[in-house]
Design an enzyme around this catalytic site. Structure first.
Site, PDB file in Angstrom:
ATOM      1  N   SER A 143      49.262  52.140  59.638  1.00 33.67           N
ATOM      2  CA  SER A 143      48.068  51.301  59.803  1.00 33.67           C
ATOM      3  C   SER A 143      46.751  52.052  59.853  1.00 33.67           C
ATOM      4  O   SER A 143      45.712  51.491  59.503  1.00 33.67           O
ATOM      5  CB  SER A 143      48.210  50.423  61.054  1.00 33.67           C
ATOM      6  N   LYS A 156      41.877  47.385  59.439  1.00 35.89           N
ATOM      7  CA  LYS A 156      40.977  46.376  60.007  1.00 35.89           C
ATOM      8  C   LYS A 156      39.886  45.934  59.030  1.00 35.89           C
ATOM      9  O   LYS A 156      39.401  44.820  59.091  1.00 35.89           O
ATOM     10  CB  LYS A 156      40.363  46.878  61.304  1.00 35.89           C
ATOM     11  N   GLU A 202      34.215  41.234  68.998  1.00 33.14           N
ATOM     12  CA  GLU A 202      34.615  41.956  70.196  1.00 33.14           C
ATOM     13  C   GLU A 202      35.340  43.208  69.745  1.00 33.14           C
ATOM     14  O   GLU A 202      35.881  43.250  68.646  1.00 33.14           O
ATOM     15  CB  GLU A 202      35.551  41.098  71.048  1.00 33.14           C
TER      16      GLU A 202
HETATM   17  C1  PLP Z   1      43.596  48.072  65.924  1.00 37.06           C
HETATM   18  C2  PLP Z   1      44.713  48.866  65.359  1.00 37.06           C
HETATM   19  C3  PLP Z   1      46.053  48.446  65.481  1.00 37.06           C
HETATM   20  C4  PLP Z   1      46.464  47.248  66.257  1.00 37.06           C
HETATM   21  O1  PLP Z   1      46.001  46.033  65.771  1.00 37.06           O
HETATM   22  P1  PLP Z   1      46.922  44.957  65.058  1.00 37.06           P
HETATM   23  O2  PLP Z   1      46.087  43.744  65.025  1.00 37.06           O
HETATM   24  O3  PLP Z   1      48.162  44.794  65.899  1.00 37.06           O
HETATM   25  O4  PLP Z   1      47.246  45.477  63.712  1.00 37.06           O
HETATM   26  C5  PLP Z   1      47.032  49.207  64.870  1.00 37.06           C
HETATM   27  N1  PLP Z   1      46.736  50.332  64.182  1.00 37.06           N
HETATM   28  C6  PLP Z   1      45.464  50.775  64.058  1.00 37.06           C
HETATM   29  C7  PLP Z   1      45.214  52.021  63.288  1.00 37.06           C
HETATM   30  C8  PLP Z   1      44.420  50.056  64.645  1.00 37.06           C
HETATM   31  O5  PLP Z   1      43.156  50.503  64.507  1.00 37.06           O
END
Ligand code: PLP
Length: 404
Positions: A388, A95, A117
């Site tokens: 992610s 993010k 948000e």
């Molecule tokens: C917020 C988040 C997501 C989901 O958000 P996307 O916009 O779909 O990428 C996925 N993995 C993690 C670790 C997150 O913090």
């Protein structure tokens, strides 16, 4: 980095701008700035220096040999598995790539205040971090329910100097926080930038966020070519709003030999109705200013999403994913809470990596995906998966739900 053409804001029939007249000017201004300012050489250079020196990019590409053999001892279906390590970014997830890009752009536009948000608080923390770095005031709208559930992230945002505003409307969760942030923006648009946290919302946000996150796919493409000498057979990521997935996919969209897979949250199971599998089980509708798939009732009421992972718990999805699904370029699967928990445990024990709960979802579908890919490619699959985020934030859930 960002080319000057931001497109039409349409992805097939999806996307667009379903907003009040008062926001059109602000969205036009942002579209213009995204093209001229963010599209400039100087901006690209400044952002990439920040990404290198502050975020820690490029993130590594890890060859997950033990996990690959645990999932397929023969190696005939799942050949090699590479993990794109967004968990190693500063703040622990992808993010920050988007938050830094947007806050940098906002400062260049002369904005003096940032709003955002947040659901679980991850995007709030990333935005508060970027704002602290630039010394710009930050206010984060968060459902009152989430403020109570996500105390550590509320604490982080406060320590970073941001103001957290609890939203008591509606179900007191993410979609209400997003409505409230849009309302704030309407009133303060001259001074304020609204930093949206995923590849969703009205044009130009889905394209802008995708471009800031496409650093994931660009790096992964270069790294896998260096390591294996060819492109992977598949690219895989979890899909909440869809920003880490689109960031990875953008590196491979033009290469038709690379199959793209997104994995949504099936919660208690799609038939139970308690899930967040928008592309799998939703219908076409409008949410937060953009046309896409949404979870809604027969009467068109937006429904609550359910997932053990707060970051996937959203009743919408970015419009580009809706189009990638309909056009068949990408495929979307879903994994339940229990499947994600088991996958997180296996990853921890085979590779020494505790993933975010969001990230655990695509791991849970790797066997199905590898079979699909191998059937099509007629060779053991080489897969790149976007890891992610890291799982420290989810430790309590893991300890409560996983047997020792
Ligand atoms: C917020 C988040 C997501 C989901 O958000 P996307 O916009 O779909 O990428 C996925 N993995 C993690 C670790 C997150 O913090």
């Amino acid at each position: 980095m960002l080319s000057s053409n931001l497109g039409t804001g349409r992805f097939g029939p999806y996307g667009g701008r379903y907003v009040s007249e008062t926001l059109v000017h602000a969205l036009d201004e942002l579209t213009e700035a995204a093209a001229t300012i963010a599209g400039s050489e100087a901006f690209a250079k400044e952002l990439s220096t920040l990404l290198a020196e502050y975020v820690g990019r490029p993130t590594p590409l890890t060859d997950a040999r033990r996990l690959a053999r645990a999932l397929d001892p023969t190696g005939k279906v799942l050949g090699r598995l590479f993990l794109k390590r967004e968990d190693l970014c500063h703040t622990g997830a992808h993010k920050i790539n988007n938050a830094l890009g947007q806050v940098l752009l906002a400062t260049k536009m002369g904005k003096t205040r940032i709003i955002a948000e947040t659901g679980a608080g991850q995007h709030g923390v990333a935005t508060a971090t970027a704002c602290a770095l630039f010394g710009i005031p930050c206010e984060v709208y968060m459902g009152a329910e989430d403020v109570a559930r996500q105390a550590p992230n509320v604490g982080r945002m406060k320590m970073l100097g941001a103001k957290v505003i609890p939203v008591t409307a509606g179900s007191r969760t993410l979609k209400d926080a997003m409505n409230e942030a849009l309302r704030d923006w309407v009133t303060n648009v001259a001074t304020t930038h609204y930093c949206i946290g995923s590849a969703a919302g009205p044009h130009p946000y889905p394209e802008l966020v995708a471009r800031f996150q496409s650093v994931i796919g660009e790096e992964a493409r270069r790294q896998i070519l260096e390591r294996t000498g060819r492109l992977p057979d598949a690219a895989v990521a979890c899909v909440g709003g869809g920003s880490n997935a689109i960031g990875l996919f953008r590196g491979f969209l033009e290469a038709s030999s690379v199959r793209l897979y997104g994995v949504e949250a099936a919660g208690h199971g799609v038939p139970s109705g308690k899930h967040a599998a928008t592309l799998t089980a939703g219908r076409v509708g409008v949410l937060h200013g953009s046309k896409s798939y949404v979870l809604c009732s027969d009467g068109g009421q937006i429904e609550e999403a359910h997932s053990i992972s707060a970051g996937l718990d959203y009743p919408g999805v970015g419009p580009e994913h809706a189009w990638l699904k309909d056009s068949g370029r990408a495929r979307y699967l879903s994994a339940t809470d229990d499947e994600a928990l088991a996958a997180a445990s296996l990853l921890a024990r085979t590779e020494g990596i505790i993933p975010a709960l969001e990230t655990a979802h695509p791991f849970a579908k790797l066997d199905v995906i590898a079979q699909d890919v191998t059937a099509a490619a007629a060779r053991p699959a080489t897969i790149v998966l976007c890891l992610s985020g890291r799982g420290d934030k989810d430790l309590e859930t893991y300890l409560a739900r996983l047997a020792p």
